[in-house]
Design an enzyme around this catalytic site. Structure first.
Site, PDB file in Angstrom:
ATOM      1  N   TYR A  74     -87.013   8.988 110.126  1.00 42.56           N
ATOM      2  CA  TYR A  74     -85.905   8.288 110.799  1.00 42.56           C
ATOM      3  C   TYR A  74     -86.205   6.782 110.843  1.00 42.56           C
ATOM      4  O   TYR A  74     -85.382   5.956 110.427  1.00 42.56           O
ATOM      5  CB  TYR A  74     -85.727   8.846 112.216  1.00 42.56           C
ATOM      6  CG  TYR A  74     -84.846   8.003 113.103  1.00 42.56           C
ATOM      7  CD1 TYR A  74     -83.471   7.923 112.877  1.00 42.56           C
ATOM      8  CD2 TYR A  74     -85.381   7.280 114.170  1.00 42.56           C
ATOM      9  CE1 TYR A  74     -82.660   7.142 113.692  1.00 42.56           C
ATOM     10  CE2 TYR A  74     -84.581   6.496 114.987  1.00 42.56           C
ATOM     11  CZ  TYR A  74     -83.226   6.425 114.741  1.00 42.56           C
ATOM     12  OH  TYR A  74     -82.422   5.651 115.547  1.00 42.56           O
TER      13      TYR A  74
ATOM     14  N   ARG B 215     -91.342   2.511 129.271  1.00 42.94           N
ATOM     15  CA  ARG B 215     -90.314   2.399 128.241  1.00 42.94           C
ATOM     16  C   ARG B 215     -89.353   1.250 128.544  1.00 42.94           C
ATOM     17  O   ARG B 215     -89.024   0.996 129.706  1.00 42.94           O
ATOM     18  CB  ARG B 215     -89.474   3.693 128.178  1.00 42.94           C
ATOM     19  CG  ARG B 215     -90.212   4.906 127.660  1.00 42.94           C
ATOM     20  CD  ARG B 215     -90.376   4.860 126.157  1.00 42.94           C
ATOM     21  NE  ARG B 215     -91.190   5.966 125.660  1.00 42.94           N
ATOM     22  CZ  ARG B 215     -92.511   5.981 125.602  1.00 42.94           C
ATOM     23  NH1 ARG B 215     -93.205   4.935 126.037  1.00 42.94           N
ATOM     24  NH2 ARG B 215     -93.166   7.011 125.120  1.00 42.94           N
TER      25      ARG B 215
ATOM     26  N   ILE C 264     -73.135   5.640 121.602  1.00 40.31           N
ATOM     27  CA  ILE C 264     -72.956   4.182 121.575  1.00 40.31           C
ATOM     28  C   ILE C 264     -71.610   3.828 120.936  1.00 40.31           C
ATOM     29  O   ILE C 264     -70.866   2.988 121.453  1.00 40.31           O
ATOM     30  CB  ILE C 264     -74.133   3.511 120.837  1.00 40.31           C
ATOM     31  CG1 ILE C 264     -75.442   3.775 121.602  1.00 40.31           C
ATOM     32  CG2 ILE C 264     -73.894   2.004 120.686  1.00 40.31           C
ATOM     33  CD1 ILE C 264     -76.714   3.376 120.874  1.00 40.31           C
TER      34      ILE C 264
ATOM     35  N   SER D  47     -83.247   0.221 114.886  1.00 41.86           N
ATOM     36  CA  SER D  47     -83.967   0.908 115.968  1.00 41.86           C
ATOM     37  C   SER D  47     -85.360   0.317 116.177  1.00 41.86           C
ATOM     38  O   SER D  47     -86.034  -0.072 115.224  1.00 41.86           O
ATOM     39  CB  SER D  47     -84.110   2.388 115.600  1.00 41.86           C
ATOM     40  OG  SER D  47     -85.041   3.017 116.445  1.00 41.86           O
TER      41      SER D  47
ATOM     42  N   LYS E  32     -76.116  14.760 123.046  1.00 45.95           N
ATOM     43  CA  LYS E  32     -77.341  14.530 122.268  1.00 45.95           C
ATOM     44  C   LYS E  32     -78.470  15.505 122.621  1.00 45.95           C
ATOM     45  O   LYS E  32     -79.489  15.544 121.933  1.00 45.95           O
ATOM     46  CB  LYS E  32     -77.812  13.083 122.453  1.00 45.95           C
ATOM     47  CG  LYS E  32     -76.823  12.077 121.872  1.00 45.95           C
ATOM     48  CD  LYS E  32     -77.325  10.645 121.989  1.00 45.95           C
ATOM     49  CE  LYS E  32     -78.529  10.417 121.106  1.00 45.95           C
ATOM     50  NZ  LYS E  32     -79.012   9.032 121.188  1.00 45.95           N
TER      51      LYS E  32
HETATM   52  N1  LIG Z   1     -79.401   5.979 121.722  1.00 43.25           N
HETATM   53  C1  LIG Z   1     -80.525   5.319 121.477  1.00 43.25           C
HETATM   54  O1  LIG Z   1     -81.419   5.252 122.337  1.00 43.25           O
HETATM   55  C2  LIG Z   1     -80.732   4.623 120.137  1.00 43.25           C
HETATM   56  C3  LIG Z   1     -81.918   3.901 119.945  1.00 43.25           C
HETATM   57  C4  LIG Z   1     -82.121   3.254 118.729  1.00 43.25           C
HETATM   58  C5  LIG Z   1     -81.141   3.295 117.748  1.00 43.25           C
HETATM   59  N2  LIG Z   1     -80.014   4.031 117.945  1.00 43.25           N
HETATM   60  C6  LIG Z   1     -79.005   4.070 116.869  1.00 43.25           C
HETATM   61  O2  LIG Z   1     -77.716   3.836 117.405  1.00 43.25           O
HETATM   62  C7  LIG Z   1     -76.743   4.546 116.661  1.00 43.25           C
HETATM   63  C8  LIG Z   1     -75.891   5.387 117.584  1.00 43.25           C
HETATM   64  O3  LIG Z   1     -76.730   6.341 118.243  1.00 43.25           O
HETATM   65  P1  LIG Z   1     -76.208   7.244 119.424  1.00 43.25           P
HETATM   66  O4  LIG Z   1     -77.267   7.280 120.452  1.00 43.25           O
HETATM   67  O5  LIG Z   1     -74.841   6.832 119.804  1.00 43.25           O
HETATM   68  O6  LIG Z   1     -76.208   8.683 118.716  1.00 43.25           O
HETATM   69  P2  LIG Z   1     -75.059   9.769 118.525  1.00 43.25           P
HETATM   70  O7  LIG Z   1     -75.676  10.938 117.854  1.00 43.25           O
HETATM   71  O8  LIG Z   1     -74.349   9.992 119.797  1.00 43.25           O
HETATM   72  O9  LIG Z   1     -74.057   9.038 117.540  1.00 43.25           O
HETATM   73  C9  LIG Z   1     -74.166   9.079 116.152  1.00 43.25           C
HETATM   74  C10 LIG Z   1     -72.829   9.534 115.637  1.00 43.25           C
HETATM   75  O10 LIG Z   1     -72.797   9.404 114.238  1.00 43.25           O
HETATM   76  C11 LIG Z   1     -72.148  10.548 113.665  1.00 43.25           C
HETATM   77  N3  LIG Z   1     -72.640  10.552 112.316  1.00 43.25           N
HETATM   78  C12 LIG Z   1     -73.895  10.749 111.884  1.00 43.25           C
HETATM   79  N4  LIG Z   1     -73.987  10.445 110.585  1.00 43.25           N
HETATM   80  C13 LIG Z   1     -72.772  10.028 110.210  1.00 43.25           C
HETATM   81  C14 LIG Z   1     -72.232   9.509 109.005  1.00 43.25           C
HETATM   82  N5  LIG Z   1     -72.969   9.333 107.917  1.00 43.25           N
HETATM   83  N6  LIG Z   1     -70.942   9.139 108.985  1.00 43.25           N
HETATM   84  C15 LIG Z   1     -70.178   9.241 110.086  1.00 43.25           C
HETATM   85  N7  LIG Z   1     -70.622   9.698 111.259  1.00 43.25           N
HETATM   86  C16 LIG Z   1     -71.906  10.090 111.314  1.00 43.25           C
HETATM   87  C17 LIG Z   1     -72.486  11.682 114.555  1.00 43.25           C
HETATM   88  O11 LIG Z   1     -71.507  12.689 114.492  1.00 43.25           O
HETATM   89  C18 LIG Z   1     -72.501  10.996 115.927  1.00 43.25           C
HETATM   90  O12 LIG Z   1     -71.229  10.999 116.517  1.00 43.25           O
HETATM   91  C19 LIG Z   1     -77.502   5.340 115.606  1.00 43.25           C
HETATM   92  O13 LIG Z   1     -77.503   4.611 114.402  1.00 43.25           O
HETATM   93  C20 LIG Z   1     -78.915   5.410 116.174  1.00 43.25           C
HETATM   94  O14 LIG Z   1     -79.881   5.561 115.164  1.00 43.25           O
HETATM   95  C21 LIG Z   1     -79.774   4.690 119.121  1.00 43.25           C
END
Ligand SMILES: NC(=O)c1ccc[n+]([C@@H]2O[C@H](COP(=O)([O-])OP(=O)(O)OC[C@H]3O[C@@H](n4cnc5c(N)ncnc54)[C@H](O)[C@@H]3O)[C@@H](O)[C@H]2O)c1
Length: 312
Positions: free
Chosen positions: A142, A210, A12, A119, A180
Protein backbone atom coordinates in the site's frame (compact mmCIF):
# COMPACT_ATOMS: atom_id res chain seq x y z
CA UNK A 1 -16.45 24.91 -10.79
CA UNK A 2 -17.23 21.46 -12.12
CA UNK A 3 -15.52 19.05 -9.74
CA UNK A 4 -14.97 15.28 -9.66
CA UNK A 5 -14.37 13.46 -6.38
CA UNK A 6 -13.19 9.87 -6.83
CA UNK A 7 -13.82 7.52 -3.93
CA UNK A 8 -16.74 9.87 -3.39
CA UNK A 9 -18.80 7.44 -1.31
CA UNK A 10 -15.85 6.64 0.92
CA UNK A 11 -14.94 8.33 4.19
CA UNK A 12 -12.81 11.28 3.04
CA UNK A 13 -14.31 11.54 -0.45
CA UNK A 14 -17.90 11.85 0.79
CA UNK A 15 -17.04 14.52 3.36
CA UNK A 16 -15.15 16.46 0.71
CA UNK A 17 -17.90 16.07 -1.92
CA UNK A 18 -20.50 17.36 0.54
CA UNK A 19 -18.38 20.38 1.45
CA UNK A 20 -17.67 21.24 -2.21
CA UNK A 21 -21.39 20.99 -3.03
CA UNK A 22 -22.19 23.22 -0.04
CA UNK A 23 -19.70 25.76 -1.36
CA UNK A 24 -21.71 25.93 -4.59
CA UNK A 25 -19.65 23.73 -6.91
CA UNK A 26 -21.14 21.31 -9.42
CA UNK A 27 -19.88 18.03 -7.92
CA UNK A 28 -19.80 14.46 -9.20
CA UNK A 29 -18.98 11.78 -6.60
CA UNK A 30 -17.60 8.71 -8.40
CA UNK A 31 -17.27 5.38 -6.65
CA UNK A 32 -17.37 1.69 -7.39
CA UNK A 33 -19.38 1.14 -4.19
CA UNK A 34 -17.28 -1.99 -3.68
CA UNK A 35 -16.02 -0.81 -0.31
CA UNK A 36 -17.99 2.39 0.26
CA UNK A 37 -21.33 3.09 1.92
CA UNK A 38 -24.36 4.85 0.47
CA UNK A 39 -25.23 6.33 3.87
CA UNK A 40 -22.26 8.67 3.39
CA UNK A 41 -24.05 10.33 0.47
CA UNK A 42 -27.62 10.58 1.72
CA UNK A 43 -27.14 14.32 2.36
CA UNK A 44 -25.11 14.93 -0.83
CA UNK A 45 -27.18 16.80 -3.43
CA UNK A 46 -24.77 16.33 -6.38
CA UNK A 47 -24.42 13.66 -9.06
CA UNK A 48 -23.31 10.12 -8.12
CA UNK A 49 -21.44 8.11 -10.75
CA UNK A 50 -21.19 4.37 -10.12
CA UNK A 51 -18.11 2.75 -11.65
CA UNK A 52 -18.17 -0.79 -12.97
CA UNK A 53 -15.14 -1.77 -10.91
CA UNK A 54 -12.02 -0.23 -9.41
CA UNK A 55 -10.30 0.06 -12.77
CA UNK A 56 -13.16 1.78 -14.57
CA UNK A 57 -11.72 5.19 -15.43
CA UNK A 58 -13.57 5.42 -18.75
CA UNK A 59 -16.95 6.10 -17.12
CA UNK A 60 -15.45 9.20 -15.53
CA UNK A 61 -13.85 10.35 -18.79
CA UNK A 62 -17.19 9.88 -20.55
CA UNK A 63 -18.72 12.58 -18.33
CA UNK A 64 -16.59 15.26 -19.99
CA UNK A 65 -14.18 17.85 -18.65
CA UNK A 66 -13.83 18.81 -14.99
CA UNK A 67 -12.06 21.90 -13.66
CA UNK A 68 -10.68 19.98 -10.71
CA UNK A 69 -10.32 16.35 -9.69
CA UNK A 70 -9.95 15.28 -6.07
CA UNK A 71 -8.68 11.74 -6.30
CA UNK A 72 -9.45 9.90 -3.05
CA UNK A 73 -10.20 6.44 -4.50
CA UNK A 74 -7.80 3.74 -3.45
CA UNK A 75 -7.46 0.41 -1.79
CA UNK A 76 -6.63 1.91 1.57
CA UNK A 77 -4.56 -0.69 3.37
CA UNK A 78 -3.28 -4.24 3.35
CA UNK A 79 -6.21 -5.57 5.34
CA UNK A 80 -9.81 -5.38 4.21
CA UNK A 81 -12.74 -4.07 6.25
CA UNK A 82 -13.36 -7.59 7.57
CA UNK A 83 -9.73 -8.46 8.13
CA UNK A 84 -9.19 -10.13 4.75
CA UNK A 85 -5.68 -10.03 3.28
CA UNK A 86 -5.24 -7.32 0.64
CA UNK A 87 -1.52 -7.86 0.43
CA UNK A 88 -1.86 -8.73 -3.24
CA UNK A 89 0.84 -6.67 -4.92
CA UNK A 90 -0.53 -6.77 -8.43
CA UNK A 91 -4.06 -5.89 -7.35
CA UNK A 92 -2.84 -2.96 -5.23
CA UNK A 93 -0.62 -1.59 -7.98
CA UNK A 94 -3.25 -1.95 -10.71
CA UNK A 95 -5.97 -0.38 -8.57
CA UNK A 96 -3.96 2.49 -7.13
CA UNK A 97 -1.22 3.29 -9.63
CA UNK A 98 -2.61 2.38 -13.04
CA UNK A 99 -5.95 4.13 -12.55
CA UNK A 100 -3.99 7.20 -11.46
CA UNK A 101 -1.89 7.11 -14.62
CA UNK A 102 -5.07 7.21 -16.72
CA UNK A 103 -6.51 10.05 -14.65
CA UNK A 104 -3.27 11.99 -15.10
CA UNK A 105 -3.29 11.50 -18.88
CA UNK A 106 -6.87 12.75 -18.90
CA UNK A 107 -5.90 15.75 -16.73
CA UNK A 108 -3.12 16.70 -19.13
CA UNK A 109 -5.55 16.52 -22.03
CA UNK A 110 -8.33 18.50 -20.35
CA UNK A 111 -6.17 20.88 -18.27
CA UNK A 112 -7.92 19.79 -15.08
CA UNK A 113 -6.37 20.47 -11.70
CA UNK A 114 -5.45 17.34 -9.71
CA UNK A 115 -5.38 17.13 -5.90
CA UNK A 116 -4.92 13.59 -4.64
CA UNK A 117 -4.58 11.42 -1.55
CA UNK A 118 -1.14 10.13 -0.66
CA UNK A 119 -0.28 8.78 2.79
CA UNK A 120 2.13 9.14 5.71
CA UNK A 121 2.61 5.38 5.49
CA UNK A 122 5.37 6.34 3.04
CA UNK A 123 7.54 7.27 6.07
CA UNK A 124 7.53 3.76 7.55
CA UNK A 125 10.15 3.63 10.30
CA UNK A 126 11.42 7.09 9.43
CA UNK A 127 12.43 9.81 11.90
CA UNK A 128 9.81 11.89 13.75
CA UNK A 129 8.51 14.54 13.21
CA UNK A 130 8.19 13.32 9.64
CA UNK A 131 9.38 15.74 6.97
CA UNK A 132 8.80 15.52 3.23
CA UNK A 133 12.55 15.81 2.65
CA UNK A 134 13.40 12.56 4.44
CA UNK A 135 13.96 9.26 2.66
CA UNK A 136 10.81 7.18 2.15
CA UNK A 137 10.57 3.80 3.87
CA UNK A 138 7.45 2.03 2.56
CA UNK A 139 6.90 -1.16 4.56
CA UNK A 140 4.02 -2.65 2.61
CA UNK A 141 2.58 -2.66 -0.90
CA UNK A 142 0.00 0.00 0.00
CA UNK A 143 2.72 2.47 1.02
CA UNK A 144 4.78 1.53 -2.04
CA UNK A 145 1.78 2.19 -4.32
CA UNK A 146 1.45 5.70 -2.85
CA UNK A 147 5.17 6.33 -3.28
CA UNK A 148 4.96 5.21 -6.90
CA UNK A 149 2.01 7.57 -7.40
CA UNK A 150 4.02 10.47 -5.95
CA UNK A 151 6.90 9.81 -8.33
CA UNK A 152 4.49 9.53 -11.23
CA UNK A 153 2.79 12.81 -10.24
CA UNK A 154 6.18 14.54 -10.21
CA UNK A 155 6.87 13.30 -13.73
CA UNK A 156 3.49 14.56 -14.97
CA UNK A 157 3.74 17.95 -13.21
CA UNK A 158 5.47 19.85 -16.05
CA UNK A 159 2.76 18.77 -18.49
CA UNK A 160 -0.21 19.70 -16.30
CA UNK A 161 -1.93 23.07 -16.57
CA UNK A 162 -2.09 23.56 -12.78
CA UNK A 163 0.16 22.52 -9.88
CA UNK A 164 -0.53 18.94 -8.78
CA UNK A 165 -0.68 18.39 -5.02
CA UNK A 166 -0.49 15.05 -3.23
CA UNK A 167 -1.57 15.13 0.41
CA UNK A 168 0.11 12.77 2.84
CA UNK A 169 -2.71 12.22 5.30
CA UNK A 170 -1.86 10.86 8.74
CA UNK A 171 -4.54 9.01 10.79
CA UNK A 172 -7.85 10.55 9.77
CA UNK A 173 -10.93 10.20 11.99
CA UNK A 174 -14.48 11.51 11.91
CA UNK A 175 -18.05 10.84 10.73
CA UNK A 176 -18.41 8.53 7.71
CA UNK A 177 -15.72 5.95 8.43
CA UNK A 178 -17.74 3.07 9.87
CA UNK A 179 -17.80 1.04 6.62
CA UNK A 180 -13.99 0.76 6.89
CA UNK A 181 -14.26 -1.86 9.65
CA UNK A 182 -10.77 -2.78 10.82
CA UNK A 183 -9.35 0.09 8.77
CA UNK A 184 -11.47 2.71 10.54
CA UNK A 185 -9.58 4.97 12.93
CA UNK A 186 -8.69 3.55 16.35
CA UNK A 187 -10.71 6.43 17.81
CA UNK A 188 -13.88 5.07 16.22
CA UNK A 189 -13.03 1.43 16.97
CA UNK A 190 -12.25 2.11 20.63
CA UNK A 191 -15.40 4.23 20.99
CA UNK A 192 -17.42 1.30 19.65
CA UNK A 193 -15.96 -1.04 22.27
CA UNK A 194 -16.64 1.49 25.02
CA UNK A 195 -20.21 2.16 23.91
CA UNK A 196 -20.74 -1.61 24.22
CA UNK A 197 -19.54 -1.38 27.84
CA UNK A 198 -16.22 -3.11 27.08
CA UNK A 199 -12.81 -1.96 28.26
CA UNK A 200 -10.90 -0.50 25.28
CA UNK A 201 -8.22 -2.90 24.02
CA UNK A 202 -4.90 -1.21 23.27
CA UNK A 203 -1.26 -2.31 23.07
CA UNK A 204 0.72 -2.32 26.33
CA UNK A 205 1.24 0.29 27.82
CA UNK A 206 -0.83 2.69 25.74
CA UNK A 207 1.99 5.15 25.20
CA UNK A 208 2.35 4.73 21.45
CA UNK A 209 1.56 8.09 19.88
CA UNK A 210 -0.27 8.94 16.69
CA UNK A 211 -0.85 12.05 14.62
CA UNK A 212 -4.67 11.94 14.60
CA UNK A 213 -6.18 14.46 12.18
CA UNK A 214 -9.88 15.35 12.23
CA UNK A 215 -11.83 15.03 8.97
CA UNK A 216 -12.73 18.75 8.82
CA UNK A 217 -9.03 19.63 8.73
CA UNK A 218 -8.54 17.09 5.92
CA UNK A 219 -11.38 18.65 3.92
CA UNK A 220 -9.86 22.06 4.59
CA UNK A 221 -6.37 21.06 3.45
CA UNK A 222 -7.83 19.81 0.15
CA UNK A 223 -9.54 23.14 -0.47
CA UNK A 224 -6.39 25.05 0.46
CA UNK A 225 -4.24 22.84 -1.77
CA UNK A 226 -6.14 24.15 -4.80
CA UNK A 227 -4.38 27.46 -4.24
CA UNK A 228 -0.89 25.97 -4.21
CA UNK A 229 1.54 27.56 -6.61
CA UNK A 230 3.88 24.58 -6.46
CA UNK A 231 3.45 20.92 -7.26
CA UNK A 232 4.53 18.30 -4.77
CA UNK A 233 3.59 15.95 -1.96
CA UNK A 234 2.83 17.60 1.37
CA UNK A 235 2.13 16.36 4.88
CA UNK A 236 -1.52 16.79 5.83
CA UNK A 237 -1.88 15.78 9.45
CA UNK A 238 -2.55 17.41 12.80
CA UNK A 239 1.10 18.31 13.32
CA UNK A 240 0.91 16.86 16.85
CA UNK A 241 0.71 13.42 18.43
CA UNK A 242 -1.40 11.87 21.18
CA UNK A 243 -1.06 8.55 22.97
CA UNK A 244 -3.69 5.82 22.97
CA UNK A 245 -4.05 6.39 26.73
CA UNK A 246 -4.97 10.00 25.94
CA UNK A 247 -7.50 8.82 23.35
CA UNK A 248 -9.15 6.56 25.93
CA UNK A 249 -9.26 9.43 28.44
CA UNK A 250 -10.94 11.74 25.91
CA UNK A 251 -13.43 9.02 24.95
CA UNK A 252 -14.28 8.40 28.61
CA UNK A 253 -14.88 12.14 28.95
CA UNK A 254 -17.33 12.51 26.02
CA UNK A 255 -19.04 9.13 26.48
CA UNK A 256 -19.30 9.72 30.24
CA UNK A 257 -17.77 6.32 30.99
CA UNK A 258 -14.93 5.23 33.25
CA UNK A 259 -13.46 2.27 31.38
CA UNK A 260 -9.79 1.56 31.94
CA UNK A 261 -7.63 0.24 29.05
CA UNK A 262 -7.35 -3.50 28.64
CA UNK A 263 -3.71 -3.75 27.58
CA UNK A 264 -2.43 -6.59 25.40
CA UNK A 265 0.92 -7.39 23.84
CA UNK A 266 1.40 -6.07 20.34
CA UNK A 267 1.32 -9.18 18.09
CA UNK A 268 2.93 -7.43 15.11
CA UNK A 269 6.67 -7.49 14.52
CA UNK A 270 6.63 -3.84 13.54
CA UNK A 271 4.38 -0.92 14.47
CA UNK A 272 5.41 2.69 14.79
CA UNK A 273 5.83 4.00 18.35
CA UNK A 274 5.30 7.57 17.35
CA UNK A 275 3.96 9.31 14.26
CA UNK A 276 3.84 13.06 13.90
CA UNK A 277 3.81 15.30 10.85
CA UNK A 278 5.87 18.41 10.32
CA UNK A 279 3.51 20.82 8.58
CA UNK A 280 5.87 23.64 7.63
CA UNK A 281 5.87 22.76 3.91
CA UNK A 282 2.04 22.71 3.63
CA UNK A 283 1.85 25.92 5.61
CA UNK A 284 4.36 27.68 3.36
CA UNK A 285 2.88 26.38 0.10
CA UNK A 286 -0.83 27.00 0.73
CA UNK A 287 -1.39 28.16 4.30
CA UNK A 288 -2.59 24.91 5.87
CA UNK A 289 -3.03 25.21 9.65
CA UNK A 290 -5.12 22.50 11.35
CA UNK A 291 -7.87 23.70 13.68
CA UNK A 292 -8.54 20.52 15.65
CA UNK A 293 -6.51 19.02 18.46
CA UNK A 294 -7.55 15.63 19.88
CA UNK A 295 -10.04 16.99 22.43
CA UNK A 296 -11.72 19.34 19.96
CA UNK A 297 -11.85 16.66 17.26
CA UNK A 298 -13.39 14.07 19.58
CA UNK A 299 -15.91 16.69 20.77
CA UNK A 300 -16.91 17.42 17.16
CA UNK A 301 -17.11 13.72 16.28
CA UNK A 302 -19.26 13.05 19.33
CA UNK A 303 -21.51 16.02 18.49
CA UNK A 304 -22.07 14.53 15.00
CA UNK A 305 -23.81 11.56 16.66
CA UNK A 306 -21.57 9.09 14.79
CA UNK A 307 -18.66 8.44 17.15
CA UNK A 308 -18.51 4.71 17.83
CA UNK A 309 -21.88 4.15 16.11
CA UNK A 310 -22.25 1.37 13.52
CA UNK A 311 -23.91 1.96 10.17
CA UNK A 312 -27.29 0.26 9.92
N1 LIG B 1 -8.37 7.52 6.35
C1 LIG B 1 -7.07 7.66 6.57
O1 LIG B 1 -6.62 7.67 7.73
C2 LIG B 1 -6.10 7.81 5.41
C3 LIG B 1 -4.74 7.99 5.70
C4 LIG B 1 -3.84 8.14 4.65
C5 LIG B 1 -4.30 8.14 3.34
N2 LIG B 1 -5.62 7.93 3.08
C6 LIG B 1 -6.06 7.92 1.67
O2 LIG B 1 -7.22 8.73 1.52
C7 LIG B 1 -8.05 8.20 0.51
C8 LIG B 1 -9.45 8.02 1.02
O3 LIG B 1 -9.43 7.08 2.10
P1 LIG B 1 -10.69 6.80 3.01
O4 LIG B 1 -10.21 6.71 4.40
O5 LIG B 1 -11.77 7.75 2.67
O6 LIG B 1 -11.05 5.31 2.55
P2 LIG B 1 -12.40 4.67 1.99
O7 LIG B 1 -12.16 3.22 1.82
O8 LIG B 1 -13.55 5.09 2.81
O9 LIG B 1 -12.54 5.37 0.57
C9 LIG B 1 -11.95 4.89 -0.59
C10 LIG B 1 -13.06 4.78 -1.61
O10 LIG B 1 -12.51 4.49 -2.87
C11 LIG B 1 -13.33 3.52 -3.54
N3 LIG B 1 -12.43 2.95 -4.50
C12 LIG B 1 -11.32 2.22 -4.28
N4 LIG B 1 -10.64 2.07 -5.42
C13 LIG B 1 -11.31 2.75 -6.35
C14 LIG B 1 -11.08 3.04 -7.72
N5 LIG B 1 -10.00 2.62 -8.36
N6 LIG B 1 -11.97 3.80 -8.38
C15 LIG B 1 -13.05 4.30 -7.75
N7 LIG B 1 -13.32 4.09 -6.46
C16 LIG B 1 -12.46 3.32 -5.77
C17 LIG B 1 -13.87 2.66 -2.47
O11 LIG B 1 -15.09 2.08 -2.85
C18 LIG B 1 -14.07 3.68 -1.33
O12 LIG B 1 -15.33 4.28 -1.40
C19 LIG B 1 -7.38 6.92 0.02
O13 LIG B 1 -6.62 7.21 -1.13
C20 LIG B 1 -6.46 6.55 1.18
O14 LIG B 1 -5.36 5.78 0.75
C21 LIG B 1 -6.54 7.77 4.08
Amino acid sequence: MRVLVTGGAGFIGSNLAKRLAKDGHDVVAADSFLSAHFLNLVDFPGDVLTLRDHEDVQSMIDLGRFDAIFHEASITGVVGANGENFNDQQRMMRNNVETFRQLLDWSVETKAQMIWASSCSIYGRGAVPMKESQAPDPLNIYAFSKLTMERMAARYAPRLAKPIVGLRYSNVYGPGEDHKGKLASMIHQLAKQMRAGKRPRIFTAGEQKRDFVYIDDVVDVNLKAMKSKTSGAFNAGAGAAWSFNQVVAELNRVLKTDLQPDYFTNPYSFTQDWTQTDLSAAKAAFGYAPQYDLAKGIDAYHASGKLGISFA
